[in-house]
Design a protein around this motif. Structure first.
Motif, PDB file in Angstrom:
ATOM      1  N   GLU A  76       0.706  -1.177   0.035  1.00 15.08           N
ATOM      2  CA  GLU A  76       0.007   0.021  -0.086  1.00 15.08           C
ATOM      3  C   GLU A  76       1.049   1.173  -0.084  1.00 15.08           C
ATOM      4  OE1 GLU A  76      -3.040   0.877  -0.044  1.00 15.08           O
ATOM      5  OE2 GLU A  76      -4.306  -0.863   0.394  1.00 15.08           O
ATOM      6  N   HIS A  77       1.837   1.244   0.907  1.00 14.64           N
ATOM      7  CA  HIS A  77       2.846   2.360   1.125  1.00 14.64           C
ATOM      8  C   HIS A  77       3.726   2.463  -0.364  1.00 14.64           C
ATOM      9  CE1 HIS A  77       5.561   5.157   2.306  1.00 14.64           C
ATOM     10  NE2 HIS A  77       6.564   4.276   2.065  1.00 14.64           N
ATOM     11  N   VAL A  78       4.059   1.644  -0.912  1.00 16.60           N
ATOM     12  CA  VAL A  78       4.985   1.788  -2.337  1.00 16.60           C
ATOM     13  C   VAL A  78       4.069   2.434  -3.299  1.00 16.60           C
ATOM     14  CG1 VAL A  78       6.315   0.561  -4.195  1.00 16.60           C
ATOM     15  CG2 VAL A  78       6.702   0.136  -1.587  1.00 16.60           C
ATOM     16  N   VAL A  79       2.913   1.677  -3.397  1.00 19.27           N
ATOM     17  CA  VAL A  79       1.915   2.040  -4.662  1.00 19.27           C
ATOM     18  C   VAL A  79       1.602   3.584  -4.358  1.00 19.27           C
ATOM     19  CG1 VAL A  79      -0.037   1.701  -5.718  1.00 19.27           C
ATOM     20  CG2 VAL A  79       1.427  -0.244  -5.359  1.00 19.27           C
ATOM     21  N   GLU A 261      15.663   9.363   1.258  1.00 22.13           N
ATOM     22  CA  GLU A 261      15.422   9.476   2.816  1.00 22.13           C
ATOM     23  C   GLU A 261      14.327   8.713   2.811  1.00 22.13           C
ATOM     24  OE1 GLU A 261      15.356  13.716   4.163  1.00 22.13           O
ATOM     25  OE2 GLU A 261      14.532  13.903   2.160  1.00 22.13           O
ATOM     26  N   ILE A 262      14.272   7.950   4.095  1.00 21.74           N
ATOM     27  CA  ILE A 262      13.304   6.984   4.627  1.00 21.74           C
ATOM     28  C   ILE A 262      11.934   7.272   4.515  1.00 21.74           C
ATOM     29  CG2 ILE A 262      12.944   5.199   6.267  1.00 21.74           C
ATOM     30  CD1 ILE A 262      15.843   4.911   6.956  1.00 21.74           C
ATOM     31  N   THR A 263      11.171   6.548   3.844  1.00 22.65           N
ATOM     32  CA  THR A 263       9.738   6.784   4.097  1.00 22.65           C
ATOM     33  C   THR A 263       9.079   5.812   4.714  1.00 22.65           C
ATOM     34  OG1 THR A 263       9.001   5.919   1.972  1.00 22.65           O
ATOM     35  CG2 THR A 263       9.792   8.148   1.901  1.00 22.65           C
ATOM     36  N   GLY A 264       9.516   4.564   4.841  1.00 25.37           N
ATOM     37  CA  GLY A 264       8.836   3.384   5.589  1.00 25.37           C
ATOM     38  C   GLY A 264       9.865   2.292   5.688  1.00 25.37           C
ATOM     39  N   MET A 265       9.931   1.479   6.628  1.00 24.98           N
ATOM     40  CA  MET A 265      10.756   0.298   7.011  1.00 24.98           C
ATOM     41  C   MET A 265       9.568  -0.939   7.255  1.00 24.98           C
ATOM     42  SD  MET A 265      13.975   1.052   6.912  1.00 24.98           S
ATOM     43  CE  MET A 265      15.040   0.079   7.910  1.00 24.98           C
ATOM     44  N   TYR A 266       9.734  -1.990   6.919  1.00 27.25           N
ATOM     45  CA  TYR A 266       8.681  -3.238   6.687  1.00 27.25           C
ATOM     46  C   TYR A 266       9.550  -4.578   6.953  1.00 27.25           C
ATOM     47  CZ  TYR A 266       5.681   0.448   4.948  1.00 27.25           C
ATOM     48  OH  TYR A 266       4.849   1.599   4.939  1.00 27.25           O
ATOM     49  N   CYS A 282      13.328  -1.317   3.061  1.00 23.77           N
ATOM     50  CA  CYS A 282      13.600  -0.179   3.194  1.00 23.77           C
ATOM     51  C   CYS A 282      13.097   0.606   1.862  1.00 23.77           C
ATOM     52  CB  CYS A 282      15.076   0.270   3.779  1.00 23.77           C
ATOM     53  SG  CYS A 282      15.387   1.917   3.732  1.00 23.77           S
ATOM     54  N   VAL A 283      12.205   1.492   2.234  1.00 27.13           N
ATOM     55  CA  VAL A 283      11.720   2.304   1.219  1.00 27.13           C
ATOM     56  C   VAL A 283      11.993   3.689   1.214  1.00 27.13           C
ATOM     57  CG1 VAL A 283       9.468   2.990   0.025  1.00 27.13           C
ATOM     58  CG2 VAL A 283       9.534   0.998   0.919  1.00 27.13           C
TER      59      VAL A 283
END
Length: 290
Positions: A76-79, A261-266, A282-283
């Motif tokens: 969801e985050h990536v799209v 820059e980091i926007t999300g870590m899953y 790491c997104v």
């Protein structure tokens, strides 16, 4: 799971009601879907976009539930990020049989996808997966620091790597004991970029890497052209499954030095016994590209 709901035909609804009298569990979800099961010891956790986790409620299932939820949140985050940054092309490096690309399509991304997978028999499966998608292209290469012919360790599943397994990796994953070597072609990213972006007026590319410890080598082959990417996604390690793979702090430092820059870590994988996270997805994005 059946695709029926509150407005389903009366006959089908009567059939489901009959199942309930036979001690079969019938649970309505969103309109258009129900879960039918002979087991009663589960709960359904909605994830959105017509997705659910069916949890059987035992302690040893919690890890699998968590992994499914994290995978959903990451997708969801990536799209959403691809839409926000107006990405027109996703480079899928380490594509395996196309799991990532198919997930992007399920979650709504409609731009170009360019997948790289070097192991010949896996590449053929990838080509089959992409056959009916005219804007999904497949290249039979690994990406690296230089153009060359090299050897990859082919491992069952999605764990083939240019690197050999560490002692920790061999202990955790028995499949490493049955690996074999195979010759493959390695290419630099900057030498391929014009070709893969050809025909796109404003590609604003996004780089996804999942190369089993080889991400920094694939990234290095981008040279100065990595600055054309509006974002990236890299599997970064806390525990070294492969010999010589960079740890998370090293990898993130390289990407941050180039303005990402980091926007999300899953979490991707974790040990079930200790709960330790082995790897994160790491997104990252470049804010200046907005």
């Amino acid at each position: 799971m059946s695709s029926v709901g509150p407005t389903m035909p009366t006959l089908l609804r009567r059939g489901l009601n009959l199942l309930r009298t036979l001690n079969v569990r019938v649970q309505d979800l969103e309109s258009g879907s129900v879960v039918v099961s002979r087991r009663h010891g589960y709960e359904v956790v909605p994830l959105g976009r017509g997705s659910w986790v069916v949890r059987r409620g035992r302690p040893d299932d919690v890890h699998h539930d968590h992994k499914a939820v994290m995978a959903h949140l990451a997708a969801e985050h990536v799209v959403s990020l691809l839409h926000h940054y107006r990405v027109g092309c996703v480079l899928d490096v380490g594509a395996n049989t196309g799991q990532y690309a198919k997930q992007l399509r399920r979650y709504g991304y409609r731009g170009r996808i360019v997948s790289f997978e070097p192991v010949p028999e896996i590449t053929e499966k990838l080509r089959t997966a992409a056959a009916d998608d005219p804007d999904w292209h497949v290249y039979p290469y690994a990406l690296g620091r230089e153009d060359r012919t090299d050897t990859i360790n082919v491992v069952y599943g999605s764990m083939s790597s240019m690197l050999g397994p560490s002692d920790f990796g061999t202990t955790r994953y028995k499949r490493f004991r049955d690996s074999r070597e195979e010759k493959i072609e390695v290419r630099r990213l900057d030498g391929l970029l014009d070709k893969v972006l050809d025909g796109l007026d404003d590609p604003r590319p996004y780089l996804k890497m999942d190369t089993q410890g080889f991400d920094l080598e694939a990234y290095a082959g981008g040279g100065e052209r990595v600055h054309e990417f509006v974002g990236l996604q890299s599997e970064v390690a806390l525990m070294q499954i492969y010999e010589g793979m960079p740890r998370m702090d090293e990898a993130v430092s390289v990407y941050e030095a180039d303005g990402f820059e980091i926007t999300g870590m899953y979490p991707v994988t974790r040990e079930e016994t200790t709960g330790r996270v082995l790897e994160f997805d790491c997104v990252m994005a470049r804010a200046d590209k907005l």
